[in-house]
Design a protein around this motif. Structure first.
Motif, PDB file in Angstrom:
ATOM      1  N   THR A 167     -43.427 -68.622 -10.990  1.00 30.92           N
ATOM      2  CA  THR A 167     -43.443 -67.168 -11.061  1.00 30.92           C
ATOM      3  C   THR A 167     -42.613 -66.599  -9.908  1.00 30.92           C
ATOM      4  O   THR A 167     -42.321 -67.306  -8.938  1.00 30.92           O
ATOM      5  N   PRO A 168     -42.252 -65.306  -9.996  1.00 30.78           N
ATOM      6  CA  PRO A 168     -41.508 -64.708  -8.879  1.00 30.78           C
ATOM      7  C   PRO A 168     -42.213 -64.863  -7.541  1.00 30.78           C
ATOM      8  O   PRO A 168     -41.582 -65.181  -6.531  1.00 30.78           O
ATOM      9  N   LEU A 169     -43.525 -64.662  -7.533  1.00 32.90           N
ATOM     10  CA  LEU A 169     -44.250 -64.761  -6.269  1.00 32.90           C
ATOM     11  C   LEU A 169     -44.270 -66.196  -5.754  1.00 32.90           C
ATOM     12  O   LEU A 169     -44.110 -66.444  -4.553  1.00 32.90           O
ATOM     13  N   MET A 170     -44.427 -67.152  -6.654  1.00 31.72           N
ATOM     14  CA  MET A 170     -44.414 -68.554  -6.236  1.00 31.72           C
ATOM     15  C   MET A 170     -43.043 -68.939  -5.688  1.00 31.72           C
ATOM     16  O   MET A 170     -42.932 -69.692  -4.722  1.00 31.72           O
ATOM     17  N   PHE A 171     -41.982 -68.398  -6.297  1.00 31.07           N
ATOM     18  CA  PHE A 171     -40.634 -68.676  -5.798  1.00 31.07           C
ATOM     19  C   PHE A 171     -40.448 -68.088  -4.400  1.00 31.07           C
ATOM     20  O   PHE A 171     -39.888 -68.731  -3.508  1.00 31.07           O
ATOM     21  N   SER A 197     -11.855 -70.420  -2.147  1.00 30.00           N
ATOM     22  CA  SER A 197     -10.816 -69.407  -1.979  1.00 30.00           C
ATOM     23  C   SER A 197     -11.363 -67.995  -1.930  1.00 30.00           C
ATOM     24  O   SER A 197     -10.683 -67.084  -1.452  1.00 30.00           O
ATOM     25  N   VAL A 198     -12.585 -67.776  -2.444  1.00 29.77           N
ATOM     26  CA  VAL A 198     -13.113 -66.411  -2.521  1.00 29.77           C
ATOM     27  C   VAL A 198     -14.567 -66.369  -2.065  1.00 29.77           C
ATOM     28  O   VAL A 198     -15.297 -67.356  -2.166  1.00 29.77           O
ATOM     29  N   VAL A 199     -14.960 -65.213  -1.574  1.00 29.01           N
ATOM     30  CA  VAL A 199     -16.371 -64.918  -1.325  1.00 29.01           C
ATOM     31  C   VAL A 199     -16.920 -64.236  -2.569  1.00 29.01           C
ATOM     32  O   VAL A 199     -16.325 -63.290  -3.083  1.00 29.01           O
ATOM     33  N   SER A 200     -18.033 -64.721  -3.057  1.00 31.84           N
ATOM     34  CA  SER A 200     -18.650 -64.139  -4.246  1.00 31.84           C
ATOM     35  C   SER A 200     -20.144 -63.969  -3.992  1.00 31.84           C
ATOM     36  O   SER A 200     -20.612 -64.137  -2.863  1.00 31.84           O
ATOM     37  N   SER A 201     -20.889 -63.657  -5.036  1.00 30.44           N
ATOM     38  CA  SER A 201     -22.322 -63.426  -4.848  1.00 30.44           C
ATOM     39  C   SER A 201     -23.093 -63.896  -6.067  1.00 30.44           C
ATOM     40  O   SER A 201     -22.545 -64.039  -7.162  1.00 30.44           O
ATOM     41  N   VAL A 202     -24.370 -64.133  -5.854  1.00 29.69           N
ATOM     42  CA  VAL A 202     -25.283 -64.378  -6.966  1.00 29.69           C
ATOM     43  C   VAL A 202     -26.553 -63.568  -6.748  1.00 29.69           C
ATOM     44  O   VAL A 202     -26.882 -63.174  -5.622  1.00 29.69           O
ATOM     45  N   PHE A 203     -27.256 -63.330  -7.835  1.00 30.68           N
ATOM     46  CA  PHE A 203     -28.633 -62.854  -7.782  1.00 30.68           C
ATOM     47  C   PHE A 203     -29.525 -63.986  -8.257  1.00 30.68           C
ATOM     48  O   PHE A 203     -29.219 -64.668  -9.253  1.00 30.68           O
ATOM     49  N   LEU A 204     -30.609 -64.215  -7.544  1.00 30.36           N
ATOM     50  CA  LEU A 204     -31.641 -65.143  -7.990  1.00 30.36           C
ATOM     51  C   LEU A 204     -32.605 -64.326  -8.843  1.00 30.36           C
ATOM     52  O   LEU A 204     -33.318 -63.457  -8.329  1.00 30.36           O
ATOM     53  N   MET A 205     -32.592 -64.573 -10.137  1.00 35.40           N
ATOM     54  CA  MET A 205     -33.375 -63.780 -11.083  1.00 35.40           C
ATOM     55  C   MET A 205     -34.691 -64.501 -11.371  1.00 35.40           C
ATOM     56  O   MET A 205     -34.729 -65.489 -12.112  1.00 35.40           O
ATOM     57  N   ALA A 206     -35.763 -64.006 -10.764  1.00 35.35           N
ATOM     58  CA  ALA A 206     -37.081 -64.618 -10.934  1.00 35.35           C
ATOM     59  C   ALA A 206     -37.753 -63.999 -12.151  1.00 35.35           C
ATOM     60  O   ALA A 206     -38.251 -62.871 -12.097  1.00 35.35           O
ATOM     61  N   LEU A 207     -37.735 -64.734 -13.270  1.00 31.41           N
ATOM     62  CA  LEU A 207     -38.397 -64.294 -14.492  1.00 31.41           C
ATOM     63  C   LEU A 207     -39.869 -64.673 -14.426  1.00 31.41           C
ATOM     64  O   LEU A 207     -40.349 -65.183 -13.422  1.00 31.41           O
ATOM     65  N   ILE A 259     -33.417 -61.077  -6.670  1.00 32.10           N
ATOM     66  CA  ILE A 259     -33.310 -61.340  -5.235  1.00 32.10           C
ATOM     67  C   ILE A 259     -31.835 -61.506  -4.891  1.00 32.10           C
ATOM     68  O   ILE A 259     -31.177 -62.431  -5.360  1.00 32.10           O
ATOM     69  N   GLY A 260     -31.315 -60.610  -4.097  1.00 36.79           N
ATOM     70  CA  GLY A 260     -29.901 -60.676  -3.763  1.00 36.79           C
ATOM     71  C   GLY A 260     -29.328 -59.281  -3.555  1.00 36.79           C
ATOM     72  O   GLY A 260     -30.076 -58.302  -3.430  1.00 36.79           O
ATOM     73  N   PRO A 261     -27.990 -59.167  -3.514  1.00 37.20           N
ATOM     74  CA  PRO A 261     -27.036 -60.255  -3.742  1.00 37.20           C
ATOM     75  C   PRO A 261     -27.009 -61.255  -2.587  1.00 37.20           C
ATOM     76  O   PRO A 261     -27.126 -60.879  -1.430  1.00 37.20           O
ATOM     77  N   VAL A 262     -26.883 -62.525  -2.956  1.00 38.80           N
ATOM     78  CA  VAL A 262     -26.724 -63.600  -1.984  1.00 38.80           C
ATOM     79  C   VAL A 262     -25.236 -63.931  -1.916  1.00 38.80           C
ATOM     80  O   VAL A 262     -24.645 -64.353  -2.906  1.00 38.80           O
ATOM     81  N   LEU A 263     -24.628 -63.701  -0.761  1.00 40.22           N
ATOM     82  CA  LEU A 263     -23.203 -63.983  -0.609  1.00 40.22           C
ATOM     83  C   LEU A 263     -22.985 -65.485  -0.463  1.00 40.22           C
ATOM     84  O   LEU A 263     -23.763 -66.175   0.202  1.00 40.22           O
ATOM     85  N   GLN A 264     -21.944 -65.979  -1.073  1.00 32.65           N
ATOM     86  CA  GLN A 264     -21.633 -67.409  -1.026  1.00 32.65           C
ATOM     87  C   GLN A 264     -20.126 -67.597  -0.837  1.00 32.65           C
ATOM     88  O   GLN A 264     -19.330 -66.748  -1.218  1.00 32.65           O
ATOM     89  N   VAL A 292     -37.222 -59.059   3.710  1.00 31.46           N
ATOM     90  CA  VAL A 292     -37.864 -60.319   4.102  1.00 31.46           C
ATOM     91  C   VAL A 292     -37.291 -61.473   3.287  1.00 31.46           C
ATOM     92  O   VAL A 292     -36.949 -62.536   3.828  1.00 31.46           O
ATOM     93  N   ASN A 293     -37.178 -61.282   1.971  1.00 27.42           N
ATOM     94  CA  ASN A 293     -36.625 -62.330   1.110  1.00 27.42           C
ATOM     95  C   ASN A 293     -35.195 -62.683   1.511  1.00 27.42           C
ATOM     96  O   ASN A 293     -34.808 -63.860   1.531  1.00 27.42           O
TER      97      ASN A 293
END
Length: 710
Positions: A383-387, A531-541, A672-677, A696-697
């Motif tokens: 779950t989102p909270l467990m993640f 070559s590039v900086v990008s991002s992701v979202f961690l989608m907690a369903l 949760i994000g965006p997380v830069l990578q 906090v996350n």
């Protein structure tokens, strides 16, 4: 059947709510559906604040009315009928949950063996093991010196209480899970545990091998808040910041003397009681609190039926002090008596108290043993909270140092307090130390463990300017211009990371994304092979976590950039315990479509396969074929990715940004994000609408990235 636990005590004011909160928090890390059940409430007319606090905990989704078994009046009228009602209502809650925290009755005055026996009968009839809470403080109802404090029990006194309580439980044939001594003498914890363990070992066989834990008395957890004081005196807030009503009150100063004699007697976190006609004392106290050279007060209580003169009210308004001023119509003696008798409530409205209670429970209770005794297996779903709990645990396992440039924002300070209390990371907050620490004290939060650094510190400014001028020499950067630039929080924080003074940075609560990441592009730059900086979202369903990229940085990536995004996103997924199966999304699946947009995705997919031959990747593929096994069977049978993708790579920013928001809103996912990578060192951006929990996350994520050398 749910695995449940019955928390009861042998007397009132033992701090069961602290133990219940800790147990609830532990269960929420392990199992998806946790419920709360209060066996006996004082009344159906008045809300039970402990039950409300527990129901407000993240991940608990039950209506208040369903979580109450019966009332004291019903028990007194017909104990057997009340017991039957408790069992029936509990079974309804149990059927909806994987685990239930059952909270026994509160004692109306002093310890009552009969009440403990009735709690034991309830536990037996519910088929739930008992966690017995023993109070480590004498229940004499007195407040000797300081608000909320009482006399500590000796180890032998606690052992005697344990012996009596265990006898009652054994008589009713209740199954004992363990014992917790709460509010114990901090200097004698080991002695107390040993004494209670000895009593348990010589008692019934059912108690002989049960664990005994002890939590120390903490003044903060029992001190009343300003809001509790306001309730106690039937007062009202007439001036000051309402958010500061959550601050704890540690002492009382009665200003019944002249101004020059009151000022030396002011103490940190004190409530100052001032008769409303002593306006010179009121103004002097307000000025002293604002000066920064006197102790930081919790509140002022103006008592008596005296209206403030208009001129005095104008002066107060002009000072614009955040210090809460309460009005009470009582006399000085009655006001002081009520304030001294005010009881603290462990409630979510006090962040500092809430976090401290959870941290103390984790430190003094073997939570792994507790879970084992309850027989709870790790759930297959996440779950989102467990993640989120998993993020915290991973960050704690190898603590890193994160810099927060926006020390002027209350959300940052609140998030910092949570991060420090939970041991997620070490922190540096940028700002002027006096201002930052004073605001934290006003907010009633503890950031003492954080380092506060001024971005105008002359030594660091010179050091950073020298480095920044070197890095940007090809752009004509001079030391003088660099010295001006690096005092900006984002540049200062980024240079701290670049020069090894911090492991990562989190910013963006106040500033734009461009303001946050521009210094990273100039100073930290990309890691080798990216070559590039990008991002992701961690989608907690509801039951799993997916990775969406890129949803925040690159508007229209080329096929080469898209391949980079896919490879970086797969690496990010691995970092957070998600097995990467990459879907390169398009409006067609397999060979069914053509055109520039589809060809870009097809080419990017081939680049990924060439660079990462062991990475499962499919593309072009439509979202339904990537996510739904039935659709995948029809469109791409035999694919290792179709129908079970975990990493979704969108062809452009427009598609990615809209899709993550649509899923977030329509499916109730936690994004949760965006997380830069792709950066050589971890720097992450916040939304300007970020909540404290989002910050906090993000700090936890940044710390985990730093562990992996991101």
């Amino acid at each position: 059947m749910a695995q449940s636990i019955y928390i009861t005590s042998a007397e009132g004011h033992s701090g069961k709510s602290t133990i219940a909160l800790g147990v609830l928090d532990v269960l929420r890390r392990t199992t998806p559906r946790v419920g709360i059940f209060r066996t006996i409430a004082r009344s159906t007319r008045e809300r039970d604040y402990v039950l409300e606090m527990l129901l407000d905990h993240d991940g608990v989704d039950l209506p208040y009315e369903a979580c109450i078994g019966t009332t004291y009046d019903e028990v007194r009228a017909d104990p057997e009928s009340a017991l039957a009602a408790i069992v029936e209502r509990f079974k309804t809650v149990e059927a909806q949950c994987d685990a239930v925290v059952v909270l026994g009755s509160d004692y109306t005055d002093v310890g009552s063996p009969a009440e403990l026996a009735y709690n034991a009968r309830i536990a037996v009839n519910l088929g739930v093991p008992v966690l017995l809470v023993l109070g480590g403080r004498a229940q004499n109802g007195e407040v000797p010196e300081q608000l909320g404090t009482t006399i500590p029990r000796t180890p032998s006194e606690v052992a005697q209480l344990a012996a009596s309580a265990l006898t009652e439980l054994a008589h009713e044939r209740a199954h004992l899970l363990g014992l917790v001594v709460n509010r114990a003498d901090p200097e004698r914890l080991e002695e107390i545990v040993a004494s209670v363990s000895a009593v348990a070992a010589t008692g019934s066989a059912a108690a002989s091998d049960r664990p005994v834990w002890a939590l120390p008395e903490d003044r903060l957890l029992v001190a009343p808040s300003v809001r509790d004081v306001m309730r106690a005196v039937d007062g009202r807030l007439v001036s000051g910041d309402p958010e500061l009503l959550a601050r704890e009150v540690l002492t009382v100063v009665i200003a019944g003397m002249s101004m020059v004699n009151v000022l030396p007697r002011l103490q940190d976190s004190a409530v100052v009681i001032i008769a409303a006609d002593r306006t010179e004392v009121l103004l002097a106290t307000l000025l002293a609190n604002s000066s920064g050279t006197f102790p930081s007060l919790a509140a002022i209580v103006l008592n008596g039926p005296f209206a403030l003169p208009d001129e005095i009210q104008r002066l107060i308004d002009g000072l614009d002090s955040p210090l809460p001023i309460l009005r009470a119509d009582l006399g000085t003696y009655d006001t002081a008596t009520r304030v001294m008798r005010a009881r603290g409530r462990l409630a979510a409205e006090s962040q500092q108290r809430y976090e401290k209670a959870l941290r103390m429970f984790d430190e003094h209770v073997d939570t792994a043993e507790l879970v084992r005794l309850l027989g709870l297996a790790q759930a297959d779903v996440v779950t989102p909270l467990m993640f989120e709990y998993g993020l915290m645990e991973r960050a704690r396992a190898d603590r890193r140092h994160i810099v927060l440039p926006e020390g002027e924002d209350d959300r940052i300070l609140r998030a910092a307090a949570t991060v420090l209390a939970r041991g997620i990371a070490d922190l540096t907050i940028l700002g002027e130390e006096i201002e930052v620490r004073h605001r934290a004290i006003e907010l009633g939060i503890d950031i003492r463990a954080a380092s506060i650094v001024s971005p105008f510190d002359p030594v660091l400014v010179d050091r950073f300017a020298t480095e920044y001028a070197r890095l940007r020499a090809h752009k004509g950067m001079t030391h003088a211009r660099a010295a001006d630039t690096v005092t900006d929080g984002s540049y200062f924080g980024t240079l701290m990371v670049h020069m090894g003074l911090a492991d990562g940075m989190v910013s963006g609560a106040v500033h734009t994304t461009a303001h946050t990441i521009r210094p990273a592009f100039e100073i930290v730059k990309t890691k080798p092979g990216v070559s590039v900086v990008s991002s992701v979202f961690l989608m907690a369903l509801a039951d799993r976590v997916l990775v969406y990229g890129d949803c925040a940085v690159i508007p229209d990536p080329t096929s080469i950039q898209l391949a980079d995004i896919a490879i970086s996103s797969a690496a990010t997924a691995r970092q957070f315990g998600i097995e990467p199966r990459v879907a390169m999304l398009s409006y067609s699946t397999g060979e069914s479509g053509s055109g520039a947009d589809v060809d870009k995705v097809r080419e990017a997919t081939e680049l990924v396969r060439a660079r990462e031959p062991d990475l499962p990747v499919e593309g072009p593929i439509q979202y339904d074929a990537a996510a739904d096994a039935a659709v995948a069977k029809a469109k791409l049978p035999g694919s290792a990715v179709a129908g079970r993708a975990t990493v979704f790579i969108f062809p452009d920013l427009n598609t990615g940004n809209n899709t993550y928001k649509a899923v977030q809103r329509s499916a109730g996912a936690v994004a949760i994000g965006p997380v830069l990578q792709g950066l050589a060192k971890p720097i992450n951006d916040l939304s300007r609408g970020a909540l404290v929990e989002d910050i906090v996350n993000t700090i936890a994520i940044t710390a985990i990235q730093a562990q992996g050398g991101s």
